[in-house]
Motif scaffolding. Structure first.
Motif, PDB file in Angstrom:
ATOM      1  N   LEU A  15       0.866  -1.175   0.000  1.00  0.00           N
ATOM      2  CA  LEU A  15       0.000   0.000   0.000  1.00  0.00           C
ATOM      3  C   LEU A  15       0.908   1.230   0.000  1.00  0.00           C
ATOM      4  O   LEU A  15       1.783   1.357   0.862  1.00  0.00           O
ATOM      5  CB  LEU A  15      -0.849   0.000   1.276  1.00  0.00           C
ATOM      6  N   ALA A  16       0.717   2.129  -0.968  1.00  0.00           N
ATOM      7  CA  ALA A  16       1.558   3.326  -1.042  1.00  0.00           C
ATOM      8  C   ALA A  16       0.745   4.529  -0.593  1.00  0.00           C
ATOM      9  O   ALA A  16      -0.334   4.787  -1.133  1.00  0.00           O
ATOM     10  CB  ALA A  16       2.044   3.526  -2.470  1.00  0.00           C
ATOM     11  N   VAL A  17       1.226   5.236   0.413  1.00  0.00           N
ATOM     12  CA  VAL A  17       0.517   6.429   0.883  1.00  0.00           C
ATOM     13  C   VAL A  17       1.452   7.625   0.789  1.00  0.00           C
ATOM     14  O   VAL A  17       2.653   7.502   1.010  1.00  0.00           O
ATOM     15  CB  VAL A  17      -0.014   6.268   2.330  1.00  0.00           C
ATOM     16  N   ARG A  18       0.861   8.766   0.443  1.00  0.00           N
ATOM     17  CA  ARG A  18       1.670   9.965   0.276  1.00  0.00           C
ATOM     18  C   ARG A  18       1.962  10.571   1.646  1.00  0.00           C
ATOM     19  O   ARG A  18       1.061  10.632   2.498  1.00  0.00           O
ATOM     20  CB  ARG A  18       0.901  10.965  -0.608  1.00  0.00           C
ATOM     21  N   CYS A  19       3.192  11.014   1.862  1.00  0.00           N
ATOM     22  CA  CYS A  19       3.508  11.606   3.161  1.00  0.00           C
ATOM     23  C   CYS A  19       4.780  12.440   3.083  1.00  0.00           C
ATOM     24  O   CYS A  19       5.833  11.949   2.675  1.00  0.00           O
ATOM     25  CB  CYS A  19       3.697  10.503   4.209  1.00  0.00           C
ATOM     26  N   ASP A  20       4.654  13.695   3.475  1.00  0.00           N
ATOM     27  CA  ASP A  20       5.830  14.554   3.680  1.00  0.00           C
ATOM     28  C   ASP A  20       6.003  14.655   5.191  1.00  0.00           C
ATOM     29  O   ASP A  20       5.120  15.168   5.891  1.00  0.00           O
ATOM     30  CB  ASP A  20       5.561  15.929   3.050  1.00  0.00           C
ATOM     31  N   VAL A  21       7.136  14.180   5.694  1.00  0.00           N
ATOM     32  CA  VAL A  21       7.288  14.077   7.152  1.00  0.00           C
ATOM     33  C   VAL A  21       7.493  15.435   7.827  1.00  0.00           C
ATOM     34  O   VAL A  21       7.552  15.511   9.049  1.00  0.00           O
ATOM     35  CB  VAL A  21       8.427  13.110   7.555  1.00  0.00           C
ATOM     36  N   THR A  22       7.607  16.502   7.031  1.00  0.00           N
ATOM     37  CA  THR A  22       7.710  17.824   7.641  1.00  0.00           C
ATOM     38  C   THR A  22       6.328  18.410   7.952  1.00  0.00           C
ATOM     39  O   THR A  22       6.236  19.526   8.472  1.00  0.00           O
ATOM     40  CB  THR A  22       8.489  18.821   6.744  1.00  0.00           C
ATOM     41  N   LEU A  72      15.318  14.804  11.692  1.00  0.00           N
ATOM     42  CA  LEU A  72      15.109  14.544  13.124  1.00  0.00           C
ATOM     43  C   LEU A  72      13.650  14.782  13.527  1.00  0.00           C
ATOM     44  O   LEU A  72      12.985  13.881  14.042  1.00  0.00           O
ATOM     45  CB  LEU A  72      16.053  15.420  13.963  1.00  0.00           C
ATOM     46  N   THR A  73      13.143  15.987  13.260  1.00  0.00           N
ATOM     47  CA  THR A  73      11.764  16.265  13.685  1.00  0.00           C
ATOM     48  C   THR A  73      10.790  15.381  12.908  1.00  0.00           C
ATOM     49  O   THR A  73       9.760  14.961  13.443  1.00  0.00           O
ATOM     50  CB  THR A  73      11.433  17.767  13.513  1.00  0.00           C
ATOM     51  N   ARG A  77       7.949  13.094  14.471  1.00  0.00           N
ATOM     52  CA  ARG A  77       6.513  13.160  14.106  1.00  0.00           C
ATOM     53  C   ARG A  77       5.956  11.769  13.823  1.00  0.00           C
ATOM     54  O   ARG A  77       4.869  11.421  14.285  1.00  0.00           O
ATOM     55  CB  ARG A  77       6.313  14.041  12.853  1.00  0.00           C
ATOM     56  N   VAL A  78       6.699  10.982  13.039  1.00  0.00           N
ATOM     57  CA  VAL A  78       6.143   9.668  12.679  1.00  0.00           C
ATOM     58  C   VAL A  78       6.195   8.703  13.861  1.00  0.00           C
ATOM     59  O   VAL A  78       5.283   7.889  14.041  1.00  0.00           O
ATOM     60  CB  VAL A  78       6.813   9.068  11.406  1.00  0.00           C
ATOM     61  N   ALA A  79       7.245   8.821  14.696  1.00  0.00           N
ATOM     62  CA  ALA A  79       7.327   7.922  15.870  1.00  0.00           C
ATOM     63  C   ALA A  79       6.201   8.244  16.849  1.00  0.00           C
ATOM     64  O   ALA A  79       5.556   7.340  17.397  1.00  0.00           O
ATOM     65  CB  ALA A  79       8.692   8.067  16.549  1.00  0.00           C
ATOM     66  N   ARG A  80       5.951   9.528  17.052  1.00  0.00           N
ATOM     67  CA  ARG A  80       4.874   9.911  17.989  1.00  0.00           C
ATOM     68  C   ARG A  80       3.525   9.383  17.499  1.00  0.00           C
ATOM     69  O   ARG A  80       2.736   8.835  18.266  1.00  0.00           O
ATOM     70  CB  ARG A  80       4.828  11.437  18.118  1.00  0.00           C
ATOM     71  N   ALA A 114      24.234  16.608  12.986  1.00  0.00           N
ATOM     72  CA  ALA A 114      23.548  16.933  14.249  1.00  0.00           C
ATOM     73  C   ALA A 114      22.162  16.284  14.270  1.00  0.00           C
ATOM     74  O   ALA A 114      21.736  15.718  15.285  1.00  0.00           O
ATOM     75  CB  ALA A 114      23.431  18.446  14.412  1.00  0.00           C
ATOM     76  N   ALA A 115      21.459  16.363  13.141  1.00  0.00           N
ATOM     77  CA  ALA A 115      20.113  15.755  13.078  1.00  0.00           C
ATOM     78  C   ALA A 115      20.204  14.245  13.243  1.00  0.00           C
ATOM     79  O   ALA A 115      19.415  13.640  13.987  1.00  0.00           O
ATOM     80  CB  ALA A 115      19.453  16.103  11.741  1.00  0.00           C
ATOM     81  N   LYS A 116      21.166  13.634  12.559  1.00  0.00           N
ATOM     82  CA  LYS A 116      21.286  12.170  12.630  1.00  0.00           C
ATOM     83  C   LYS A 116      21.745  11.724  14.019  1.00  0.00           C
ATOM     84  O   LYS A 116      21.367  10.651  14.491  1.00  0.00           O
ATOM     85  CB  LYS A 116      22.252  11.675  11.545  1.00  0.00           C
ATOM     86  N   ALA A 117      22.577  12.544  14.689  1.00  0.00           N
ATOM     87  CA  ALA A 117      22.974  12.223  16.067  1.00  0.00           C
ATOM     88  C   ALA A 117      21.771  12.351  16.993  1.00  0.00           C
ATOM     89  O   ALA A 117      21.624  11.582  17.952  1.00  0.00           O
ATOM     90  CB  ALA A 117      24.098  13.156  16.518  1.00  0.00           C
ATOM     91  N   GLY A 118      20.898  13.306  16.692  1.00  0.00           N
ATOM     92  CA  GLY A 118      19.686  13.478  17.494  1.00  0.00           C
ATOM     93  C   GLY A 118      18.816  12.226  17.493  1.00  0.00           C
ATOM     94  O   GLY A 118      18.133  11.934  18.477  1.00  0.00           O
ATOM     95  N   LEU A 119      18.872  11.469  16.398  1.00  0.00           N
ATOM     96  CA  LEU A 119      18.070  10.243  16.327  1.00  0.00           C
ATOM     97  C   LEU A 119      18.515   9.232  17.380  1.00  0.00           C
ATOM     98  O   LEU A 119      17.710   8.439  17.877  1.00  0.00           O
ATOM     99  CB  LEU A 119      18.181   9.607  14.933  1.00  0.00           C
ATOM    100  N   VAL A 120      19.813   9.264  17.716  1.00  0.00           N
ATOM    101  CA  VAL A 120      20.319   8.321  18.731  1.00  0.00           C
ATOM    102  C   VAL A 120      19.702   8.669  20.088  1.00  0.00           C
ATOM    103  O   VAL A 120      19.195   7.791  20.807  1.00  0.00           O
ATOM    104  CB  VAL A 120      21.866   8.348  18.777  1.00  0.00           C
TER     105      VAL A 120
END
Ligand code: NAP
Length: 204
Positions: A15-22, A72-73, A77-80, A114-120
């Motif tokens: 299933l393909a759904v459109r999503c911009d994570v920003t 990062l954000t 958003r998607v994890a929340r 910095a963003a990728k380190a924030g993921l940790v």
């Protein structure tokens, strides 16, 4: 699977759904579509990423914040949103796609690293929040991987990365997917950072 700019590939059966994570509203809508078709999302792979390389003196604030917003954000958003359903059913696997840049730094990529380190920090904090529930959050940190993002690097940047990589070649995207698939199944690996970097991180 989600897609943003490009149309999804034909014939995958997904299933393909459109999503911009920003955009939180698009994130909500994408989850609603996926939930309507398949029920709660119990495996989330946060893979969306962008680069906007500049040395610090030339980096505008929006070069920094836009890269953080996606890498990062966007993952936040998607994890929340995914956690809602995961907490309800008591099961979930979250995999955040980071980068070796998070761990080694990368000249010209202070925004991205910095963003990728924030993921940790995000994954480890969520691991503590989820506690004994059967919900995991882990990070995969690929090195140079043969995709459009790597092809946008200069030949000098690519050869410098390969010089530091014992495997002597970039990863194939499938090799990153193997680590992601492992984490999508594993129940007792939590808050881990799995390098998929051909050995580039040895000693770090
Ligand atoms: N390639 C490497 O050497 C390398 C190394 C370490 C880590 N990574 C990470 O691996 C992940 C996959 O990147 P890639 O190598 O496949 O790079 P890529 O070829 O540039 O693909 C990036 C993907 O992210 C999507 N994306 C970007 N912004 C988005 C947004 N706001 N909302 C939704 N999707 C968005 C893009 O969608 P569109 O098609 O719509 O643009 C594209 O599908 C990224 O997180 C990247 O940082 C890559």
């Amino acid at each position: 699977m989600t897609h943003r700019g490009a149309e999804p590939p034909d014939g995958t059966g997904f299933l393909a759904v459109r999503c911009d994570v920003t955009d939180s509203r698009q994130v909500d809508r994408a989850f609603e579509e996926a939930e309507a078709a398949h029920g709660p999302v119990t495996v989330l792979i946060a893979n969306a990423g962008v680069t906007h390389d500049r040395l610090l003196p030339l980096m505008r604030e929006e070069d920094f914040t836009s890269v953080v917003d996606t890498n990062l954000t966007g993952a936040f958003r998607v994890a929340r949103r995914a956690a809602r359903g995961m907490l309800r059913v008591g099961h979930g696997r979250i995999v955040l796609v980071s980068s070796t840049a998070a761990l080694h730094g990368a000249a010209g990529q202070s925004n991205y690293a910095a963003a990728k380190a924030g993921l940790v920090g995000l994954a480890r904090s969520l691991t503590r929040e989820f506690g004994p529930r059967d919900i995991t959050c882990n990070v995969v940190a690929p090195g140079l991987t043969d995709t459009d993002m790597a092809r946008a690097l200069t030949p000098e940047q690519q050869s410098e990365l390969l010089r530091r990589t014992p495997a002597g070649r970039a990863a194939h995207p499938d090799e990153v997917a193997e680590a992601v698939a492992f984490l999508a199944g594993a129940g007792y690996v939590r808050g881990a950072v799995i390098p998929v970097d051909g050995g580039a991180g040895l000693g770090h």
